[in-house]
Design an enzyme around this catalytic site. Structure first.
Site, PDB file in Angstrom:
ATOM      1  N   ARG A  39      10.087   6.493   2.400  1.00  0.00           N
ATOM      2  CA  ARG A  39      10.464   6.139   1.032  1.00  0.00           C
ATOM      3  C   ARG A  39      11.797   6.771   0.648  1.00  0.00           C
ATOM      4  O   ARG A  39      12.619   6.153  -0.049  1.00  0.00           O
ATOM      5  CB  ARG A  39       9.351   6.596   0.095  1.00  0.00           C
ATOM      6  CG  ARG A  39       9.634   6.497  -1.398  1.00  0.00           C
ATOM      7  CD  ARG A  39       9.678   5.050  -1.866  1.00  0.00           C
ATOM      8  NE  ARG A  39       9.794   5.017  -3.311  1.00  0.00           N
ATOM      9  CZ  ARG A  39      10.914   5.286  -3.989  1.00  0.00           C
ATOM     10  NH1 ARG A  39      12.030   5.577  -3.331  1.00  0.00           N
ATOM     11  NH2 ARG A  39      10.932   5.229  -5.313  1.00  0.00           N
ATOM     12  N   ASP A  76       3.632  -5.500  -3.297  1.00  0.00           N
ATOM     13  CA  ASP A  76       3.389  -5.282  -4.720  1.00  0.00           C
ATOM     14  C   ASP A  76       2.896  -6.593  -5.329  1.00  0.00           C
ATOM     15  O   ASP A  76       3.349  -7.674  -4.932  1.00  0.00           O
ATOM     16  CB  ASP A  76       4.671  -4.819  -5.411  1.00  0.00           C
ATOM     17  CG  ASP A  76       4.420  -4.331  -6.824  1.00  0.00           C
ATOM     18  OD1 ASP A  76       3.952  -3.191  -6.975  1.00  0.00           O
ATOM     19  OD2 ASP A  76       4.671  -5.093  -7.773  1.00  0.00           O
ATOM     20  N   TYR A 154       1.563  -8.567 -17.247  1.00  0.00           N
ATOM     21  CA  TYR A 154       2.907  -8.004 -17.059  1.00  0.00           C
ATOM     22  C   TYR A 154       3.989  -8.970 -17.506  1.00  0.00           C
ATOM     23  O   TYR A 154       5.003  -8.552 -18.088  1.00  0.00           O
ATOM     24  CB  TYR A 154       3.102  -7.621 -15.591  1.00  0.00           C
ATOM     25  CG  TYR A 154       2.310  -6.406 -15.191  1.00  0.00           C
ATOM     26  CD1 TYR A 154       2.724  -5.127 -15.572  1.00  0.00           C
ATOM     27  CD2 TYR A 154       1.151  -6.523 -14.437  1.00  0.00           C
ATOM     28  CE1 TYR A 154       1.996  -4.005 -15.206  1.00  0.00           C
ATOM     29  CE2 TYR A 154       0.417  -5.403 -14.065  1.00  0.00           C
ATOM     30  CZ  TYR A 154       0.843  -4.146 -14.454  1.00  0.00           C
ATOM     31  OH  TYR A 154       0.120  -3.034 -14.110  1.00  0.00           O
TER      32      TYR A 154
END
Length: 345
Positions: A39, A76, A154
């Site tokens: 990451r 995601d 969202y």
């Protein structure tokens, strides 16, 4: 490709298993130092998601390090609205943020939904292809997407929320628009999940993370019909539906054309089994916070959960939600080893 370990697939299908399979939601992520090293090599979460080689690397890490019975592709749920021309940012320590929201018919004109999945989401599909190749049949790979209701939350709210009041407001003030948006998301999601299966995913999970903020009647109106479409459309691999917090909707979920019902940690397993019956597999549901305890207490809590299955083999072991980022990986290993050493009768 023949799988060396197909326990999770057999459990999902109701076939005989020699022990319970185990994996963790969010296992490919922040609990592992190896993930954090990868990451830190990129500029942000989204860059990692959109890099197939690195996404495949972190997907496989928990298989190598934790010895879980399945991998889940590192991605995601919000890649769907982004593909539909509603881009988002992932802000460190704050979560997702959308510059544009969809709260009116005029704003809905921004949406694109008639597009080639490979063109918009090819990076996820390539990550799946790379992961399957590198796993070389060791364990199955799980593909996933967000449930239409959760994605709508969202798209309307524009960010994370405890109440998603703007999204819920839309259900009361403009249900026609809500249903239109939900159908568009559903159509794209079905195409996306079918592409994941074609790319090599052996199993699919649909995450309805914000199911619990709707009442039973609202959930039956604004989520279940769309989950039903998705579950029925995925024919070639087992499908898991995880509707967090939707306790009163479990019997209705069990009637959908899925293999497995995911349970959060607030759901009592014997009660859920009585509601679902024996025609579905249950997945879950240790409290993620149990992994903060001592190794001895983790073992005890895990055995207590396993005992509650009452020797019903239609069960996949998991947590009741994703593993928290500050949990010691050694505690996770204790959980997994306890499951693997538990003797089913």
């Amino acid at each position: 490709m023949k799988l060396q370990n197909d326990l999770i697939l057999r459990a999902a299908k109701g076939e005989d298993i020699e022990r319970y399979p185990v994996w963790l939601m969010r296992q490919a992520g922040r609990i592992l130092p190896e993930y954090r090293a990868v990451r830190e090599s990129v500029n942000g979460f989204k860059e990692l998601v959109e890099n197939p080689a690195l996404a495949a690397e972190v997907t496989i890490q928990p298989v190598d390090i934790l010895d879980v019975d399945a991998a889940i592709i590192f991605s995601d749920i919000l890649v769907i609205p982004e593909a539909m021309n509603i881009p988002y940012q992932m802000i460190e320590k704050r979560g997702p943020w959308f510059e544009h929201t969809i709260r009116s018919e005029e704003e809905a004109k921004r949406l694109e939904f008639d597009f080639d999945i490979e063109d918009r989401l090819g990076y996820v599909l390539e990550a799946i292809r790379l992961t399957v190749k590198q796993l070389n049949g060791r364990v199955p790979l799980i593909g996933f997407a967000g449930a239409p209701w959760t994605i709508l939350c969202y798209m309307v709210e524009g960010h994370g929320s405890k109440t998603f009041s703007e999204a819920k407001k839309l259900l009361y003030t403009n249900p026609t628009l809500a249903h239109l948006l939900l159908q568009h998301v559903t159509d794209v999601t079905i195409a996306y999940l079918k592409a994941q299966v074609k790319a090599g995913a052996s199993m699919i999970q649909v995450f309805d993370s914000w199911a619990g903020i709707l009442g039973t009647e609202q959930y039956a109106t604004f989520s279940l019909p769309y989950l039903s479409q998705i579950a029925s459309a995925i024919e070639d691999v087992p499908v898991t539906l995880f509707s967090k917090g939707a306790i009163t909707s479990i019997p209705a979920l069990a009637k959908l054309d899925c293999n497995t019902i995911g349970l959060d940690w607030n759901m009592d397993i014997p009660v859920m089994r009585s509601l679902v019956g024996d025609s579905k597999t249950l997945q879950g549901n240790l409290d993620p916070c149990a992994l903060y305890g001592s190794h001895q207490s983790i073992e005890a809590e895990t055995i207590k959960m396993l005992d509650s299955f009452n020797n019903n083999k239609r069960h996949i072991v998991n947590l009741g939600h994703g593993v928290y980022p500050d949990v010691d990986p050694e505690k996770v290993k204790t959980f997994i080893k306890t499951v693997k050493s538990y003797e089913t009768k």
